[in-house]
Structures are given as C-alpha cells and as structure tokens.
Design an enzyme around this catalytic site. Structure first.
Site, short mmCIF file in Angstrom:
data_model
loop_
_atom_site.label_atom_id
_atom_site.label_comp_id
_atom_site.label_asym_id
_atom_site.label_seq_id
_atom_site.Cartn_x
_atom_site.Cartn_y
_atom_site.Cartn_z
N ARG A 44 -12.74 27.03 1.64
CA ARG A 44 -12.14 25.27 2.77
C ARG A 44 -10.91 24.82 2.01
O ARG A 44 -11.15 24.85 0.79
CB ARG A 44 -13.33 24.56 2.57
CG ARG A 44 -15.06 25.19 2.51
CD ARG A 44 -16.15 23.77 2.71
NE ARG A 44 -17.35 24.38 3.24
CZ ARG A 44 -18.27 23.91 2.83
NH1 ARG A 44 -18.73 22.27 2.54
NH2 ARG A 44 -19.75 24.39 3.41
N HIS A 95 -31.40 24.82 6.99
CA HIS A 95 -29.38 25.18 6.01
C HIS A 95 -30.26 24.97 4.80
O HIS A 95 -30.80 23.89 4.77
CB HIS A 95 -28.25 24.62 6.58
CG HIS A 95 -27.69 25.03 7.65
ND1 HIS A 95 -26.52 25.28 7.86
CD2 HIS A 95 -28.22 24.26 9.01
CE1 HIS A 95 -26.68 25.69 9.26
NE2 HIS A 95 -27.47 24.97 9.44
N CYS A 135 -23.10 29.95 8.11
CA CYS A 135 -24.66 30.34 9.48
C CYS A 135 -23.94 30.76 10.19
O CYS A 135 -24.99 31.73 11.18
CB CYS A 135 -24.70 28.15 9.59
SG CYS A 135 -23.47 27.31 8.73
N ASP A 152 -27.09 29.85 -1.04
CA ASP A 152 -27.47 29.19 0.64
C ASP A 152 -28.69 30.54 1.01
O ASP A 152 -28.62 31.23 0.75
CB ASP A 152 -25.38 29.60 1.58
CG ASP A 152 -25.85 29.44 2.69
OD1 ASP A 152 -26.62 28.24 2.60
OD2 ASP A 152 -25.04 29.51 2.90
#
Length: 585
Positions: A312, A460, A283, A332
């Site tokens: 992550r 999103h 994002c 995404d």
RNA sequence: GCCACAGUAGCUCAGUGGUAGAGCAGCUGUUUCGUAAACAGCAGGUCGUCGGUUCAAUCCCGACCUGUGGCUCCA
C-alpha cells in the site's frame, strides 16, 4: 484476560484521576497565558487535558523553537507561583462574542455551543479563556508539569483548514508522580520495537525501500513461526490456503471498487501499454477464485486463507516502524458464507481470537464495532442484519466493546481489535468485516437447496492482522524477550574453556535433534562476555558447560531472568524446553 | 500530504568555515577463564544526496531523500 476496558475503579483512584484532569486542563490555561505574554498576537483555539497530559492548539506568527518552550515553561512557573484563583464566570452569547471578537476560532466555538447551554469563561490573574471547565481552585495546585514538544495540528482536525501549533505537556499532582511518568516514558522508549529490532538483529529498514522491512534471518524465523502458528489454526478451523498473484490488471481493481476508492494508495505499473496494480488486499483475487467454479450451499462456508505480501502506498509521514508499513502480509482469510452461517463463523473467530491473544499475553484489548457510514452500499435491511449479527456475537461471547457509529467500511460493518504499543498508542491488530459489496461486484453465487442462485456473504478476517505490526507490538509487550517458541535462538551453550567445546557441540546437537534451536558460543572469549551477550540478545536459556557438567552429562542453566539453576541433566532441560515450545510459551 | 525537528564509522554520539574524533561492534594477536563487558594492536567515514554562497563547505543557504514526534489519512 480482561478483553474489555477495566471495570469500576475505586473512588480514591477516581479522585486522583479527576484531580489530574483538572490540573492538566488548568496547566493548559497557564501555558496559553504564558504563550500570549510572549506573543500578544497569538490566537488561542482549543486546549484540553488528555489521558497523558494536555495540549493547546495556537495560531502563532512563527514556529516555536525548543528555546521558546523553555521560556514558556519558565513563565508558567512564575504564573503558578503567583497562585491566583481560577474564577468561573457565566457570560451571555453576545458578551462572549464581544470578549473574543478578535479570535475567529473562539467565535466559531461559541457559534457551535447549542442555544440554551451555559457559556462560561475561566480566569486566573489577568488571563481569561472561553472554557467549560472544570479547573483547580488555585493555580498553585499545579504542583508539577513539563512541556514536552511542539507539533502541527489542523484546526478542527481538518486537513483543509489552518495548521496550528500544538504544544504538548503533562501535569501531575506531585513532582513524584511527574518523575514516575517521565521514567515510564524512558522505559517505554527502551522497548521501542524499532530499537529492539536492530539490537536483536530481527529486521532493518533502508531508504531503497522506504517503510518496507527487511527481515534478517532471526526476524524471518520469528515471522515464519507466527505464520506457522496461524497455519495450524487455519487447518483446525477448516480454512484452505491459497496462493494468488501480486500484480493484477487494473480491470480487476475497477471491478472491485479499489480503483475509485483507493487508487492513491496503490502502486501502479505500466507494462505492454497496459496498467497494472500491485495488490493492496487479497479479497478481489479470492473472489476471482470463488467465481471460477460452481458452489453448492452444502460446500459453504468456503474459507480461503492467504499470507500474500501486500503493498500500500502509505502517504509519507504516516509510516512507523513495523506498525505502519508499505509492504506487509496479513494472516488474511475470506469466508464465503450463507447468511445463516454468519453468526457461527463470527463466534468461532472470536473464541479463537480470545485464546490466541491470551496465549500471547495481551491483557488489554479494546474492541471497536464500527457501524454503517454515510456512504455505503446495500439496503438498510442488510445493514440491520449485519450490525446485529456482529453485536450479538460480541454480547453472546461476553465481550465488552465500544461502538463507533459511521466508522464502518462502505461495504459492511466491522469489528476491530486494538492493542496499545509501549507508549500507549493504539494499533488495530485483528479485524473482522462483513462484506455485501464484493459478492455483488463479482456476481458471486451458490446454488441453494431449491436450486436457486443466491449471493453469499463474505467475511474478511484476520486474527493477528498484519504479521509485521503484530510482531512489532509483540516485541514492545515482551521488551524483546519473546516467548521461547518464538525466540530465534532458544539456547546458547557456553563452554567455559576450549576443551569443553566438543561436549558443548554434543549438547547443541541433542537439542537440535529435539527440534530446538541451540547454538554454541565457541569463541575464545570469557564466559562472562558470552553470558552478557546472550543476555542482551534475550536468549531464554544459557547453558554453561565446564568440567563438572561434562563429567555429569549436565548443563548449568541460567535463564534470561537472571535465575541461576545450577547443574541439571541435559535430558531434563531438553524435555522442559520442548514442553515450553510445544505449548507455545 | 501538512507542521516541527533530525541525518557525522555497523551502533550510540562528540566536533569545527581551513577536507574529522570517542566508546562499543569488526579484524589480528595474546589470554583458557565458573554466571552481565580480559588485554594489546589494526582497520574503518566522498560528515544523507544534489545544487548555491565562499579563496575554501561536513559546518552557511536552498531543494530533494530518509527518519522522528504530532496532525490528517488507514476505502
């Protein structure tokens, strides 16, 4: 597809399920009874039935061993054989506190029972537990049970509180039902994507990159087919794919809020005396791109799609095969919209979502609408509008959903789409989230009709979610027999003797020219072995060629279902496979 | 991160305080075969890593790494 929890069940099935719950709840008591008989100092806390069985969380002086479980189970059989009745007694709050005076967990539970509510205990034999029931009439009704394993569990699910030992078991109304359940678990273990991933040569893991999949050629092929499929959807729905950096100065993460909220989950690197973070999400970089130029209200929504690899730092102990990894990508996208466009965008997303999941054969999907959390940004009016928009989109598309109050992200409410794996664990696949924070933090704007500067809203969204996780769940749902369009090898041509190899090569070439993935198994092995191996690899088409087929320009078709279709013209089989591939079946 | 358990050949697993074994896979040879495993031979392991105990450790102890089942977490 039923995208919702199944509707009303027949009453007899309800009866069976209700009885099962009573059996399991009662089995938990019997287990607690057995545990206390071996460990008089044990402090019982909480022992409910579950969808699959039951458990009891207990504080014990030492860790339980597998041998303990055996002893406990034996003791339970004795208790069940004694067939004592379950007796319910209503007690006063004072009486309850007196009875459970030595057990701080029970005292806490009693304190949490609202004033005016009944407090009950259930006893069987000499054992009494604080419990609201319901239970079976007599202990003997627990016809079949089995203890499964021991695990740690925090008191009240709070990691800052004491860790208790949780003993899991399951119980049924008959030995038969228990056996069926255990068999089902064994069958499920065979569909475990970690096992199939190795057997089908799709991916591996290695300690040099913990919780990070290495996709082997076949797995990479599946992965890329999935991405290609979504690329097609993106084009269809007006998305523009972008490519963004992997590593950003922490200035970006400070601005996006990740530095404050997410830093323990990020991989950081120091270079040139500056701190950089490897991106856990796309994002912020999309916001940077959006902000790099002016936008007219006429150009919205701007839809940026991105398949970038994300990292992550998941805490050790939470990772799991492909479904929870440290290195992954999502299908995404971020949609920068005018407020009046939100509804339409969500609807389009939902329609495509339903079509996509139907195509993949996912029948049972639960939808969760997560609403405003305590800690949040934005005004109540914004949240009202956002939550309403999501709910309206679901309702108008006829989708059932569960509401999760307080579970939304700090920046906006979200929709999550959950699918179960082989043993019934639910995983979040697709997601759609409204975001009012990102446009604010990055001062995103567009020029409205009247010339004023207005903040867009960001959506999103991902259909598949993590490609890795999607692949893992898909493998479990198909048992590794991926649909033809995703099969790394769609056909194996099996020459019976060496003299048939040139003909087999020709068939494979024809298939390759038709855009199909075929290979020839030209080893000097027996046909039986080649079939077996193609079968184990879940190859959709096995094409046996010998003298007869060569003569007739045919192939003998065997499907992975075991169906033997006999000799068919090559052109016909090629056409059939092309249709399957084109229709993504 | 927490609790418990596990790590022996590429895979599945057996085994022992005196430096290891099977099946499958791999390689070589023979076999040319009609719908789920031909036959024979060969090769393959610092028993997860590091430390400790011991005359001697793959085995016992400790730490770490990785994984498994849960819990917590997944802004």
């Amino acid at each position: 597809m039923s995208i919702s929890p199944t509707g009303s069940r027949g009453s007899s099935k309800d009866d069976v399920l209700a009885q099962r719950q009573r059996i399991r709840h009662s089995a938990a008591h019997v287990m607690a009874d057995a545990v206390v008989s071996f460990f008089p100092g044990a402090k019982l806390t909480h022992g409910p039935p579950t969808e699959e069985g039951f458990y009891y969380d207990i504080e014990l002086p030492r860790p339980l061993t597998p041998e303990d479980l055996v002893r406990i189970e034996e003791k339970m059989r004795e208790i069940v054989a004694a067939d004592a009745p379950f007796v319910c007694s209503e007690v006063s709050r004072e009486e309850a506190k007196r009875q459970f005076a030595g057990n701080p967990y029970k005292l806490e539970t009693i304190d949490d029972i609202p004033a005016g509510e009944r407090i009950t205990t259930y006893s069987h034999g000499a054992f009494t537990d604080l419990c609201e029931g319901p239970h079976v009439q007599r202990v003997g009704e627990i016809k079949a049970f089995k203890l499964l394993n021991v695990a740690g569990a925090y008191w009240r699910g709070d990691e800052h509180k004491a860790m208790l030992q949780r003993i899991y078991g399951t119980g049924f109304e008959s030995k038969d039902a228990l056996e069926r359940h255990l068999t089902m678990l064994e069958e499920a273990a065979k569909r475990d994507h970690r096992k199939l991933g190795r057997e089908l040569e799709l991916f591996i893991f290695d300690p040099v990159a913990p919780a990070s999949p290495f996709f082997l050629p076949k797995g990479a092929l599946v992965y890329n087919e999935l991405v290609a499929y979504v690329r097609g959807l993106n084009t269809l729905h007006g998305y523009q794919e972008v490519i963004t950096p992997q590593i950003f100065s922490t200035d970006l993460w400070k601005r996006s809020g990740h530095y404050d909220n997410y830093i323990e989950n990020m991989f950081l690197v120091d270079v040139d005396e500056r701190e950089f973070g490897i991106k856990p999400m796309n994002c912020p970089s999309h916001a940077v791109m959006y902000a790099s130029r002016m936008h007219s209200y006429r150009d919205l929504p701007v839809r940026y799609a991105d398949f970038a690899r994300l990292h992550r730092y998941e805490r050790s102990g939470v990772t799991h095969g492909l479904t929870r990894v440290r290195s992954f990508a999502q299908d995404d996208a971020h949609l920068f919209c005018r407020p009046d466009q939100i509804q339409q965008e969500i609807t389009v997303f939902l329609k495509q979502f339903a079509e996509t999941y139907k195509m993949f054969g996912f029948g049972e999907i639960s939808i969760r609408l997560s609403l405003r959390p305590e800690k949040r940004v934005g005004t109540d009016a914004m949240w009202d509008a956002a939550e309403e928009a999501l709910e309206r989109a679901l309702t108008s598309n006829g989708l059932a959903f569960a509401v999760a109050p307080g579970e939304g992200a700090f920046y906006g409410p979200k929709l999550d789409f959950l699918v179960k794996d082989a043993i019934g664990r639910e995983w979040q696949m697709g997601t759609l989230q409204l975001d009012y924070s990102l446009p604010e933090r990055f001062e995103l704007e567009y020029v409205a009709e009247d010339g004023s500067r207005v903040r867009p809203v960001v959506i999103h969204r991902a259909w598949l979610g993590s490609i890795e996780r999607f692949m893992g769940i898909l493998i479990e749902h198909t048992g590794g027999a991926l649909p033809l369009w995703l099969s790394p090898v769609q056909a194996v041509v099996i020459p019976i003797a060496d003299r048939h190899i040139p003909y087999a090569d020709g068939v494979a070439q024809q298939m390759g020219a038709a855009g199909l993935r075929a290979r020839v198994d030209g080893r000097s092995e027996r046909m039986n072995l080649k079939i077996r191996e193609a079968q184990v690899q879940k190859t959709p088409y096995m094409l046996v060629v010998g003298d007869k087929e060569q003569e007739a320009q045919a192939v003998a078709v065997r499907l992975r279902t075991g169906e033997n279709q006999g000799a068919r013209p090559v052109a016909e089989v090629v056409g059939e496979m092309q249709t399957l591939a084109r229709e993504r079946r």
